[in-house]
Design a protein around this motif. Sequence first.
Motif, PDB file in Angstrom:
ATOM      1  N   ASN A 275       0.839  -1.196   0.000  1.00 36.31           N
ATOM      2  CA  ASN A 275       0.000   0.000   0.000  1.00 36.31           C
ATOM      3  C   ASN A 275       0.878   1.252   0.000  1.00 36.31           C
ATOM      4  OD1 ASN A 275      -1.738   2.201   0.943  1.00 36.31           O
ATOM      5  ND2 ASN A 275      -3.248   0.610   1.383  1.00 36.31           N
ATOM      6  N   PRO A 276       0.785   2.117  -1.006  1.00 33.44           N
ATOM      7  CA  PRO A 276       1.652   3.288  -1.078  1.00 33.44           C
ATOM      8  C   PRO A 276       1.288   4.359  -0.067  1.00 33.44           C
ATOM      9  CG  PRO A 276       0.023   3.379  -2.817  1.00 33.44           C
ATOM     10  CD  PRO A 276      -0.168   2.045  -2.138  1.00 33.44           C
ATOM     11  N   PHE A 277       0.108   4.237   0.514  1.00 33.10           N
ATOM     12  CA  PHE A 277      -0.391   5.197   1.495  1.00 33.10           C
ATOM     13  C   PHE A 277       0.176   4.893   2.877  1.00 33.10           C
ATOM     14  CE2 PHE A 277      -4.316   6.509   4.054  1.00 33.10           C
ATOM     15  CZ  PHE A 277      -3.976   7.845   4.068  1.00 33.10           C
ATOM     16  N   THR A 278       0.399   3.604   3.197  1.00 36.46           N
ATOM     17  CA  THR A 278       0.811   3.210   4.541  1.00 36.46           C
ATOM     18  C   THR A 278       2.017   2.271   4.586  1.00 36.46           C
ATOM     19  OG1 THR A 278      -0.700   1.316   4.486  1.00 36.46           O
ATOM     20  CG2 THR A 278      -1.560   3.381   5.401  1.00 36.46           C
ATOM     21  N   GLY A 279       2.338   1.607   3.489  1.00 38.18           N
ATOM     22  CA  GLY A 279       3.390   0.604   3.517  1.00 38.18           C
ATOM     23  C   GLY A 279       2.923  -0.760   3.974  1.00 38.18           C
TER      24      GLY A 279
END
Length: 376
Positions: A275-279
């Motif tokens: 997820n690029p928002f949270t890793g």
Amino acid sequence: MDGGDERFDVVVVGAGPAGSAAALAARRAGATVLLLDKASFPRDKPCGDGIAPHALDVARELGVTGLADGYAPVPSLRLVGPGGGAVARRHARPAYTIPRLVFDHRLVEAAVRAGAVLRRHAVRHIEDRGDHVLVDGAIRAGAVVGADGAYSLVRRTLGHAPNAPGHLALAIRGYATAPDLPPEQRIVTTPAGWPAYAWAFPIGDGRANIGYGEVLRGRSLSRAYLLERLATLLPDVDTAGALALRAHHLPLSTRRPPPAHGRLLLAGDALSLINPFTGEGIFYAVLSGALAGAAAAHGDAPAPRYRAALRRRLARHLRHSRAAAALSSQRWIVDAAVRAADRDQRVFDALIELGLGDGLLGPYTLASVAAAVPRR
């Protein structure tokens, strides 16, 4: 000579969460399964160890329970924005911090109990021959699931390079003695090296998983730099005494290869499902693995089956997470999101679903974040 001294319906390369889930799903469909990994289990894997309830939901659908036994749920999350504002609220459903040494071992054991054959073996060569796949010249498979991480051999066999800077993050992780930390997962973002953040996730045994990561932008990040940022952002944690400090790459879902071709399928990190928002990546790994295993178990056309299943289950969410990542490239938007989440539990819950599960960036959340932007 055709090759293939051994024959299996499905061969899974990599026995982490994606690979074990693939093996479980394929076995539930009645396939014979060989699960290959270069390491023996239990083995460590550098990770934040955060396990969202969504991943446990998928495991239960595969018939696996007890993955979180012995680990207390972590009821809340504290998020500090790059401007210093913070929100601390309870999760709608508690999350867990389970070391991958334990979590991955439990999942692979479940796959073996379900009938998968687990073997320590480093795969060197894969050849899709149209009606079957030949692995290392000796194993014939009806289909191969590549769950072999960010630098996947199966991915390279399909002709796809690893993620490049801009779509790849680097993080360092360790375990610190931290008996006095509150029972909450803490994420501290920073404007330095943006987008970047440190985390402290209590395990429940007096230790915490701590780490720092940022998106690579073309310059190299030294171990000393990562440790300095970790210490700066977590001043109340004994980062200098942390053990098992290891760095790892995170291939972000903003740049994904095609998920399958012929009889070769990709899942988890091999598919750049971070997820690029949270890793976060465990939920994606277990879900994509389960979908890949189910598709691979069908001898006819596994690739289109898998592509269709992924589209139905994750396509819309991945578009929204990519949009969230683009928006969060602006620090002032993240600060506004933190303020909006602090004002409204619904916004907090929506952001958690987007960052840890398969949630969407809905109109209410967008309007709430916009309303939290300071007016000049």
